[in-house]
Design a protein around this motif. Structure first.
Motif, PDB file in Angstrom:
ATOM      1  N   GLU A  29       0.823  -1.207   0.000  1.00  0.00           N
ATOM      2  CA  GLU A  29       0.000   0.000   0.000  1.00  0.00           C
ATOM      3  C   GLU A  29       0.860   1.262   0.000  1.00  0.00           C
ATOM      4  OE1 GLU A  29      -2.712  -0.243   3.274  1.00  0.00           O
ATOM      5  OE2 GLU A  29      -3.838  -1.881   2.351  1.00  0.00           O
ATOM      6  N   ARG A  30       1.908   1.254   0.792  1.00  0.00           N
ATOM      7  CA  ARG A  30       2.801   2.421   0.861  1.00  0.00           C
ATOM      8  C   ARG A  30       3.463   2.677  -0.493  1.00  0.00           C
ATOM      9  NH1 ARG A  30       3.892   7.268   2.588  1.00  0.00           N
ATOM     10  NH2 ARG A  30       6.064   7.607   3.052  1.00  0.00           N
ATOM     11  N   LEU A  31       3.963   1.607  -1.117  1.00  0.00           N
ATOM     12  CA  LEU A  31       4.610   1.757  -2.414  1.00  0.00           C
ATOM     13  C   LEU A  31       3.614   2.186  -3.485  1.00  0.00           C
ATOM     14  CD1 LEU A  31       7.046  -1.279  -2.335  1.00  0.00           C
ATOM     15  CD2 LEU A  31       7.606   1.142  -2.069  1.00  0.00           C
ATOM     16  N   ARG A  35       3.973   5.600  -5.645  1.00  0.00           N
ATOM     17  CA  ARG A  35       4.006   5.560  -7.117  1.00  0.00           C
ATOM     18  C   ARG A  35       2.903   6.417  -7.722  1.00  0.00           C
ATOM     19  NH1 ARG A  35       3.813   6.079 -11.825  1.00  0.00           N
ATOM     20  NH2 ARG A  35       4.161   4.562 -13.432  1.00  0.00           N
ATOM     21  N   TRP A  36       1.681   6.312  -7.165  1.00  0.00           N
ATOM     22  CA  TRP A  36       0.523   7.037  -7.692  1.00  0.00           C
ATOM     23  C   TRP A  36      -0.039   7.931  -6.602  1.00  0.00           C
ATOM     24  CZ3 TRP A  36       0.650   1.614  -8.918  1.00  0.00           C
ATOM     25  CH2 TRP A  36       1.023   1.364 -10.239  1.00  0.00           C
ATOM     26  N   VAL A  41      -3.602   5.771 -12.322  1.00  0.00           N
ATOM     27  CA  VAL A  41      -3.997   6.165 -13.668  1.00  0.00           C
ATOM     28  C   VAL A  41      -3.218   5.295 -14.640  1.00  0.00           C
ATOM     29  CG1 VAL A  41      -4.060   8.030 -15.366  1.00  0.00           C
ATOM     30  CG2 VAL A  41      -4.433   8.549 -12.959  1.00  0.00           C
ATOM     31  N   CYS A  42      -3.952   4.608 -15.530  1.00  0.00           N
ATOM     32  CA  CYS A  42      -3.301   3.730 -16.512  1.00  0.00           C
ATOM     33  C   CYS A  42      -2.413   4.564 -17.440  1.00  0.00           C
ATOM     34  CB  CYS A  42      -4.358   2.997 -17.327  1.00  0.00           C
ATOM     35  SG  CYS A  42      -3.654   1.982 -18.654  1.00  0.00           S
TER      36      CYS A  42
END
Length: 60
Positions: A29-31, A35-36, A41-42
């Protein structure tokens, strides 16, 4: 010789690290949030919905 900025950066204590990354789910969850930051978002189509593949750790 100048100080190495990486070597002297503020670090986590072990309890702080365990609190943030103590379990596999907490770490994932943290990573994900690193990242987002504004949500997933694809990169191909721009969609904001996703699913996780069961065969490997991949968002689709």
């Amino acid at each position: 010789m100048p100080k190495n900025s990486i070597q002297f950066q503020k670090s986590f204590s072990i309890p702080e690290f365990i609190q943030m990354y103590g379990t596999e789910m907490q770490c994932r969850e943290r990573l994900f949030h690193l990242r987002w930051k504004n949500g997933y978002v694809c990169p191909d189509c721009g969609s904001k919905s996703y699913c996780e593949l069961k065969s490997r750790p991949l968002y689709q």
